[in-house]
Design an enzyme around this catalytic site. Structure first.
Site, mmCIF file in Angstrom:
data_model
loop_
_atom_site.group_PDB
_atom_site.id
_atom_site.type_symbol
_atom_site.label_atom_id
_atom_site.label_comp_id
_atom_site.label_asym_id
_atom_site.label_seq_id
_atom_site.Cartn_x
_atom_site.Cartn_y
_atom_site.Cartn_z
ATOM 1 C CD GLU A 181 -11.332 -24.818 -11.603
ATOM 2 O OE1 GLU A 181 -10.568 -23.834 -11.719
ATOM 3 O OE2 GLU A 181 -12.561 -24.720 -11.424
ATOM 4 C CG LEU A 202 -12.073 -24.906 -16.122
ATOM 5 C CD1 LEU A 202 -11.907 -23.838 -17.182
ATOM 6 C CD2 LEU A 202 -10.982 -24.802 -15.069
ATOM 7 C CB ALA A 203 -17.615 -27.438 -12.764
ATOM 8 C CD GLU A 204 -14.730 -22.703 -9.999
ATOM 9 O OE1 GLU A 204 -13.571 -22.625 -10.441
ATOM 10 O OE2 GLU A 204 -15.745 -22.512 -10.703
ATOM 11 C CD GLN A 226 -6.967 -22.383 -11.528
ATOM 12 O OE1 GLN A 226 -7.500 -21.526 -12.233
ATOM 13 N NE2 GLN A 226 -6.527 -23.532 -11.994
ATOM 14 C CG PHE A 227 -7.067 -17.581 -7.855
ATOM 15 C CD1 PHE A 227 -6.032 -16.882 -7.265
ATOM 16 C CD2 PHE A 227 -6.839 -18.212 -9.067
ATOM 17 C CE1 PHE A 227 -4.781 -16.799 -7.880
ATOM 18 C CE2 PHE A 227 -5.603 -18.153 -9.682
ATOM 19 C CZ PHE A 227 -4.566 -17.447 -9.091
ATOM 20 C CG PHE A 278 -12.098 -18.984 -9.164
ATOM 21 C CD1 PHE A 278 -12.184 -17.616 -9.394
ATOM 22 C CD2 PHE A 278 -11.103 -19.697 -9.823
ATOM 23 C CE1 PHE A 278 -11.305 -16.966 -10.250
ATOM 24 C CE2 PHE A 278 -10.225 -19.065 -10.692
ATOM 25 C CZ PHE A 278 -10.324 -17.690 -10.896
ATOM 26 C CE1 TYR A 334 -16.413 -15.004 -2.685
ATOM 27 C CE2 TYR A 334 -16.308 -13.650 -4.654
ATOM 28 C CZ TYR A 334 -15.938 -13.889 -3.348
ATOM 29 O OH TYR A 334 -15.111 -13.007 -2.715
ATOM 30 C CG HIS A 390 -7.364 -14.237 -10.254
ATOM 31 N ND1 HIS A 390 -8.367 -13.792 -11.079
ATOM 32 C CD2 HIS A 390 -6.913 -15.404 -10.800
ATOM 33 C CE1 HIS A 390 -8.509 -14.642 -12.089
ATOM 34 N NE2 HIS A 390 -7.638 -15.626 -11.946
#
Length: 322
Positions: free
Chosen positions: A30, A58-60, A82-83, A86, A88, A129
């Site tokens: 991302e 935006l799709a981990e 990104q963090f 995320f 999870y 975050h």
């Protein structure tokens, strides 16, 4: 030849050199392309490597799942989450697919994926975050988990992780991205995965830490004027038990420091290994200085949650006085 770099710059240098060396290396995530990432770790890399650096939605789950497919079909994916929290959303891709592809296919396929992710507190970020979930990743067989504490190790460990034939979770302390400049070798530089480093030799107590907590531990030891041996774990899975045990057998005392919550944290695993193989060398119970068993707090309470010099110093004093 070496350059004075911040940790974030060392990460960028490792990515640049590995993409130049091997065109199968693909960096995506991302905002990593046009924007260069939230922390600018991938800044300008898309301009240099337009066929190897991509922005992702935006799709981990998709980001990690795509890495499984890429890795199993000849690519070397280096996705950025990104963090860390995320991840999870895509944890099932790591547990059910990436970590067991080699065993599932009897060695026919592997997933040489390195998942980069900022983690930990210290920058007053929003909820979800700042968590430290290294123990969760370390609990998954088939995943290696790496946490560098300084720019030189960041480059060397990331290079080794990208070249590793199996998946590696690469956690980068947000508070250390721009904390200092240190000498980083230019060109070929690797640090073996699974090897801790004794960064300070001593005889009275062993202090084990990793990531941002390594620096807090070093400050605490120096301020307390203790003859402490300090170990930077660097790779939390597979863990270098031998270096820890050798040190504890010498000092007879140990303090483990980590930012993650206390219960189920890696400190407990380190204590278990010491009890298994060095119990009779202990002069006192092993101390843990950790985060608390609560969700990582918001801005006003962040520094009260994270272990600092004072808390670590008190832990060392308890270990020495027992």
């Amino acid at each position: 030849m070496a350059n004075e770099l911040r940790l974030v710059e060392a990460i960028r240098q490792a990515l640049r050199e590995e993409m130049a060396r091997d065109e199968s290396v693909v960096v995506y995530g991302e905002d990593v392309g046009v924007s260069g990432g939230v922390f600018r770790a991938t800044q300008e890399l898309q301009e240099e490597f337009p066929e190897q650096v991509y922005d992702a939605p935006l799709a981990e789950a998709a980001i990690l799942g795509m890495g499984v497919g890429l890795g199993a079909t000849g690519f070397t994916p280096v996705p950025e989450i990104q963090f860390a929290s995320f991840a999870y959303q895509g944890f099932h891709q790591l547990v059910q697919h990436a970590s067991r592809m080699r065993s599932r296919t009897r060695g026919t396929l592997g997933v040489p994926m390195t998942v980069r992710m900022p983690y930990g507190g210290g920058i007053r970020a929003l909820e979800l975050h700042s968590e430290s979930f290294e123990a969760g990743f370390a609990h998954v067989p088939g995943l290696k988990t790496v946490v560098p504490s300084n720019p030189s190790d960041a480059k060397g460990l990331l290079t080794a992780a990208i070249r590793d034939p199996d998946p590696v979770m690469f956690l980068e302390s947000t508070s250390r991205y721009r904390a200092s400049r240190e000498s980083v070798p230019e060109g070929e530089h690797t640090v073996p995965l699974g090897e801790a480093e004794v960064v300070r030799e001593g005889a009275d107590v062993t202090v084990v830490a990793w990531g941002a907590m390594l620096h807090e531990a070093m400050s605490a030891v120096e301020d307390a004027e203790v003859d402490a041996e300090v170990i930077d774990l660097r790779t939390v899975s597979p863990m270098d038990s031998a270096t820890i045990l050798e040190s504890v057998r010498k000092t007879g005392r140990c303090v483990v420091v980590h930012e993650a919550p206390r219960t189920g944290g890696l400190g407990a695993e380190i204590i278990a290994r010491i009890n298994d193989d060095a119990l009779y060398h202990l002069e006192a119970p092993v101390e843990r200085v950790t985060g608390y068993d609560v969700p990582f707090p918001m801005f006003a309470r962040e520094e009260a949650y994270r272990p600092d010099e004072e808390r670590i110093r008190r832990g060392i004093e308890r270990a020495l006085s027992a």
